[in-house]
Design a protein around this motif. Structure first.
Motif, short mmCIF file in Angstrom:
data_model
loop_
_atom_site.label_atom_id
_atom_site.label_comp_id
_atom_site.label_asym_id
_atom_site.label_seq_id
_atom_site.Cartn_x
_atom_site.Cartn_y
_atom_site.Cartn_z
N GLU B 6 0.83 -1.19 0.00
CA GLU B 6 0.00 0.00 0.00
C GLU B 6 0.87 1.25 0.00
O GLU B 6 1.97 1.28 0.55
N ASP B 7 0.29 2.29 -0.56
CA ASP B 7 0.97 3.58 -0.63
C ASP B 7 -0.08 4.67 -0.48
O ASP B 7 -1.10 4.62 -1.17
N PRO B 8 0.06 5.65 0.38
CA PRO B 8 1.20 5.83 1.29
C PRO B 8 1.08 4.93 2.52
O PRO B 8 0.06 4.29 2.72
N GLN B 9 2.11 4.90 3.32
CA GLN B 9 2.05 4.13 4.56
C GLN B 9 1.17 4.84 5.58
O GLN B 9 0.53 4.19 6.40
N ALA B 10 1.17 6.17 5.54
CA ALA B 10 0.34 6.94 6.47
C ALA B 10 -0.21 8.15 5.73
O ALA B 10 0.45 8.71 4.85
N LEU B 11 -1.43 8.52 6.12
CA LEU B 11 -2.11 9.64 5.46
C LEU B 11 -2.91 10.39 6.51
O LEU B 11 -3.69 9.76 7.25
N SER B 12 -2.73 11.70 6.56
CA SER B 12 -3.48 12.51 7.52
C SER B 12 -4.24 13.58 6.76
O SER B 12 -3.65 14.37 6.01
N ILE B 13 -5.55 13.62 6.94
CA ILE B 13 -6.38 14.59 6.25
C ILE B 13 -7.40 15.17 7.22
O ILE B 13 -7.58 14.67 8.32
N GLN B 14 -8.08 16.22 6.75
CA GLN B 14 -9.12 16.80 7.58
C GLN B 14 -10.48 16.26 7.16
O GLN B 14 -10.69 15.85 6.01
N GLU B 15 -11.38 16.28 8.09
CA GLU B 15 -12.74 15.80 7.83
C GLU B 15 -13.33 16.54 6.64
O GLU B 15 -13.17 17.76 6.52
N GLY B 16 -13.96 15.80 5.78
CA GLY B 16 -14.57 16.38 4.59
C GLY B 16 -13.71 16.22 3.35
O GLY B 16 -14.22 16.28 2.22
N GLU B 17 -12.42 16.02 3.54
CA GLU B 17 -11.52 15.82 2.39
C GLU B 17 -11.64 14.38 1.90
O GLU B 17 -12.18 13.51 2.57
N ASN B 18 -11.10 14.18 0.71
CA ASN B 18 -11.06 12.83 0.15
C ASN B 18 -9.72 12.17 0.48
O ASN B 18 -8.69 12.85 0.57
N ALA B 19 -9.75 10.87 0.62
CA ALA B 19 -8.53 10.11 0.90
C ALA B 19 -8.34 9.06 -0.19
O ALA B 19 -9.28 8.33 -0.51
N THR B 20 -7.15 9.00 -0.74
CA THR B 20 -6.84 8.01 -1.76
C THR B 20 -5.67 7.16 -1.32
O THR B 20 -4.63 7.68 -0.90
N MET B 21 -5.88 5.85 -1.38
CA MET B 21 -4.84 4.89 -1.03
C MET B 21 -4.61 3.98 -2.22
O MET B 21 -5.56 3.62 -2.91
N ASN B 22 -3.37 3.62 -2.43
CA ASN B 22 -3.00 2.80 -3.58
C ASN B 22 -2.42 1.47 -3.13
O ASN B 22 -1.85 1.36 -2.05
N CYS B 23 -2.59 0.50 -3.99
CA CYS B 23 -2.09 -0.84 -3.70
C CYS B 23 -1.48 -1.41 -4.96
O CYS B 23 -2.09 -1.32 -6.04
N SER B 24 -0.29 -1.96 -4.86
CA SER B 24 0.33 -2.62 -5.99
C SER B 24 0.56 -4.08 -5.65
O SER B 24 0.77 -4.43 -4.48
N TYR B 25 0.51 -4.91 -6.67
CA TYR B 25 0.70 -6.34 -6.44
C TYR B 25 1.51 -6.92 -7.60
O TYR B 25 1.79 -6.21 -8.58
#
Lengths: 113, 112
Positions: B6-25
């Motif tokens: 997974e990428d990133p290892q850690a993600l910090s955002i504020q409420e209401g924002e969008n969060a995107t996480m990636n995965c490679s295999y």
């Protein structure tokens, strides 16, 4: 419908002792899986039961680990004798026959001192 | 590197924002699943996407799969504090009979 349950939730034992973990899958699920996560590492597959038969036990780390599923219902995972490196979280999951989604239990946190 | 990173290892955002996480295999897969783990709790299944699917939605979740790049992304829209958790992708590789391979996860922190 009850989910996957695991017992105990936590276990603290000394090196050399024996511990038995139990997993009750979702009723009617033929597939039962054991996984574990040791500190700082990824969750890793241990083995897979289809009913009472071991379908794949390629992830079992060594012969100190013994998994059973007598009668094809609940499963136990025994560690004997436990070593320090066995500490971690042991997860159980189940899925329907032919199902792709695996439903996980809350895990058993094992600490070997 | 490991299957299902997974990428990133850690993600910090504020409420209401969008969060995107990636995965490679690395290998060919039957499907890819995303799970959430709240601190000290078990794994909760979020969504499954099959190898012949490109995109899937479930509520505020959107998952994409690109088998040519061997990657997937999980988008959480309009994030909430309750979304704070670790997110894992898990692949069901072809020929492994439903054995899931997990990555190390992305830790998401949503602040008010």
């Amino acid at each position: 419908e009850a989910g996957v349950t695991q017992f105990p939730s936590h276990s603290v034992i000394e090196k050399g002792q024996t511990v038995t973990l139990r997993c009750d899958p979702i009723s009617g699920h033929d597939n039962l899986y054991w996984y574990r996560r040791v500190m700082g590492k990824e969750i890793k597959f241990l083995l897979h039961f289809v009913k009472e038969s071991k379908q794949d036990e390629s992830g079992m780390p060594n012969n100190r680990f013994l998994a059973e599923r007598t009668g094809g219902t609940y499963s136990t995972l025994k560690v004997q004798p436990a070593e320090l490196e066995d500490s971690g979280v042991y997860f159980c999951a189940s899925s329907q026959d032919g199902g792709e989604t695996q439903y996980f239990g809350p895990g058993t946190r094992l600490l070997v001192l | 590197s490991q299957q299902g990173e997974e990428d990133p290892q850690a993600l910090s955002i504020q409420e209401g924002e969008n969060a995107t996480m990636n995965c490679s295999y690395k290998t060919s897969i039957n499907n890819l699943q995303w799970y959430r783990q709240n601190s000290g709790r078990g794994l909760v299944h979020l969504i499954l996407i099959r190898s012949n699917e490109r995109e899937k939605h479930s509520g505020r979740l959107r998952v994409t799969l690109d088998t040519s790049k061997k990657s997937s992304s999980l988008l959480i829209t309009a994030s909430r504090a309750a979304d704070t958790a670790s997110y894992f992708c898990a692949t069901d590789a072809v020929g492994t009979a439903s054995k899931l391979t997990f990555g190390t996860g992305t830790r998401l922190q949503v602040t008010l």
